[in-house]
Design an enzyme around this catalytic site. Structure first.
Site, mmCIF file in Angstrom:
data_model
loop_
_atom_site.group_PDB
_atom_site.id
_atom_site.type_symbol
_atom_site.label_atom_id
_atom_site.label_comp_id
_atom_site.label_asym_id
_atom_site.label_seq_id
_atom_site.Cartn_x
_atom_site.Cartn_y
_atom_site.Cartn_z
ATOM 1 N N CYS A 40 0.851 -1.191 0.000
ATOM 2 C CA CYS A 40 0.000 0.000 0.000
ATOM 3 C C CYS A 40 0.882 1.234 0.000
ATOM 4 O O CYS A 40 1.735 1.403 0.864
ATOM 5 C CB CYS A 40 -0.919 0.041 1.220
ATOM 6 S SG CYS A 40 -1.953 1.515 1.195
ATOM 7 N N GLY A 98 -5.152 -3.707 -12.460
ATOM 8 C CA GLY A 98 -4.669 -2.354 -12.726
ATOM 9 C C GLY A 98 -5.314 -1.768 -13.961
ATOM 10 O O GLY A 98 -4.931 -2.089 -15.077
#
Lengths: 305, 239
Positions: free
Chosen positions: A131, A245
């Site tokens: 993250c 993505g």
């Protein structure tokens, strides 16, 4: 022709996987994504202690994609368990596996969170070592180096009672090396990629828009980066890859499969196309396969390799 | 779907009551009544506000917390950034036989002003039930009357209009004859009661809900209300 496909020991009704962090950890919302056509769903990443996340603003669509820094909002591992149990109970009749997702600040803490979360018996555990929005102790250091990525993977694998997938960061010099390291350390699958660090600055005030100042780029802008990462990973390792993505439509999903993804993550498309985005993408994928004579998802895999 | 925050300049500030001001900005948004914007002050915060009007953009804001108090320090000529319009608003039918009844509690009156403006422009008859604790808390009575709505104030202390809650005034209105549509915005308890009354009477109702709003674009899940309903994407108006 069918969208049904295999991933590890699961047979999925669709190759689309709801990405982690999208529409939270609520059993009702995760079930809604499953009903909308996702073949698997991923809960939002959970840590040992509760986190409120960052103050507003936490997200913006700048036109080319979305920048977010929600800040790993989560109720803490102990409170997450009953939510995951309920989610799994709701998903089970739909034939949709549940991926739990965890993050932590140290290797030992990763093991501790794994032990707690595995009480909920998720089908798969995503290890979020990447993250970009939590500074210092979290995320970036683990995904940045093969040694740290492998150390976390090894600790989680030892503590886990289900298969694990390690979520990698795109902003590393050689993602194939990281992938090889986590697979050697026991990763059953790889999720690639997390968001790419970025900024949106308001020109009038001269200030970053997000309260966290920087955030993670997702959506259309991330797709070419994700394709390259998945391509590199698929050439380096043999484990299945959840290619994630910027996949917003059926053609994007076809490209991700061609790059070597086993199944395809969907996240920001929920914003651009609505909560039923998986259903729309499934329909487009079906149409593409029919028009181009592909009988199965497996036939679409790895064509770019 | 570009929703970058755009800076607007405040052209006029209207005091609505002791704690509430309407900020009129120097531009328009292609928005429907009931949609919201995320208002941003750099380095301070970003929060959702319903549009009180879209042309020019107007926001009615009560100073009830740190961010709304910061907005209240702004003066004419200062900038306020808006991201949006976001969400789904009220939906008026093409034709309407009967009245449109608006029910606003407290600050919930703001989006109903925009809705009244739109409905009156289409020639629909509008009755607006506006409630607050006391006469000093009532909002937008004159603005709604100027739009040609029949305004029915209700105060809990009886200082102006009907004594009691807006739901009492709505029950009266429903007993008078069934409206074509009821649209309401206000506190959660009030909306639940309005919904119940309308369902019992068999009247179509649209309710605008408040929620803890973070991303505002359907990604974070913070604004979930009930069983997987996202206030930012599915609402804020439930219809």
């Amino acid at each position: 022709m069918t969208l049904s496909c295999d991933f590890l020991n699961f047979t999925l009704k669709s190759p689309l996987v709801l990405a982690s962090g999208i529409i939270g950890t609520s059993p009702a919302l995760l079930t809604r994504a499953a009903r909308a056509g996702a073949g698997m769903v991923t809960a939002k990443s959970c840590g040992l202690a509760p986190r409120a996340g960052h103050p507003n603003p936490v997200a913006v669509d700048w036109g080319g994609g979305v920048l977010n820094a929600i800040g790993l909002t989560n109720p803490g591992a102990d409170a997450e368990v009953p939510l995951l149990v309920e989610t799994r109970a709701r998903l089970s009749p739909l034939g949709v596996p549940l991926i739990a997702s965890i993050f932590a600040g140290t290797v030992a803490e990763f093991a501790a969170v794994t032990e707690i979360i595995c009480r909920a018996k998720p089908d798969l555990l995503e290890v979020n070592i990447s993250c970009p929005n939590v500074r210092d102790d979290f995320g970036t250091p683990f995904a940045a180096l093969p040694e740290t990525a492998a150390a976390v993977t090894d600790a989680v694998k030892r503590a886990a009672t289900c298969p694990i997938t390690v979520k990698l960061a795109p902003n590393v010099p050689d993602i194939a090396r990281i992938a090889a390291a986590v697979v050697a350390a026991g990763a059953d699958a790889i999720t690639a990629i997390n968001t790419m660090p970025g900024m949106v600055i308001d020109p009038v005030s001269g200030k970053p828009f997000l309260s966290n100042r920087t955030g993670g780029i997702s959506g259309a802008a991330l797709k070419p980066i994700a394709l390259r990462c998945v391509f590199d990973i698929a050439r380096a390792v043999d484990v299945p890859v959840i290619g994630t993505g910027g996949v917003c439509n059926g053609r994007d999903a076809v490209e991700m499969l061609a790059a070597g993804a086993t199944v395809v993550g969907v996240g920001t498309a929920i914003h651009t196309r609505g909560v039923d985005a998986p259903a729309k993408i499934n329909a487009e994928l079906t149409q593409f396969m029919a028009q181009n004579n592909f009988g199965s998802i497996a036939a679409l895999r790895g064509r770019a390799l | 779907m570009n929703t970058l925050p755009q800076p607007f300049t405040i052209t006029k500030i209207v005091d609505e009551n002791a704690v509430t001001r309407t900020f009129i900005l120097d531009g328009a948004l292609a928005a429907e009544p009931g949609q919201f914007v995320m208002a941003w002050l750099p380095g301070v915060d970003e929060k959702p506000f319903s549009l009180a009007a879209a042309n020019p953009v107007s926001l009615t804001i009560a100073a009830v917390g740190p961010f709304s108090r910061a907005i209240h320090t702004l003066r004419t000529g200062d900038a306020l950034w808006l991201r949006g319009p976001l969400g789904r608003g009220f939906r008026l039918p093409e034709k309407m036989t009967g009245e449109l009844v608006l029910v606003g509690g407290g600050y919930g009156v703001a989006p109903l002003r925009f809705l009244a403006e739109t409905a009156r422009a289409r020639g629909f008859p509008v009755r607006a039930i506006v409630g607050a604790r006391t006469s000093a808390d009532l909002l937008a009575l004159d603005a709604l009357a100027a739009l040609g709505a029949t305004v029915i104030p209700a105060t809990e202390d009886g200082s102006v209009g009907r004594r009691g809650l807006v739901t009492h005034a709505l029950a009266d209105a429903l007993a008078d004859g069934l409206p074509a549509l009821v649209c309401a915005c206000g506190p959660t308890g009030m909306l639940a009661a309005v919904g119940k009354l309308c369902d019992a009477a068999g009247v179509p109702v649209q309710l605008s809900w408040e929620a803890h709003m973070r991303c505002g674009i359907g990604l974070c899940g913070s604004c979930e209300r009930g069983d997987g309903w996202l206030t930012c994407l599915d609402g804020p108006v439930e219809r």
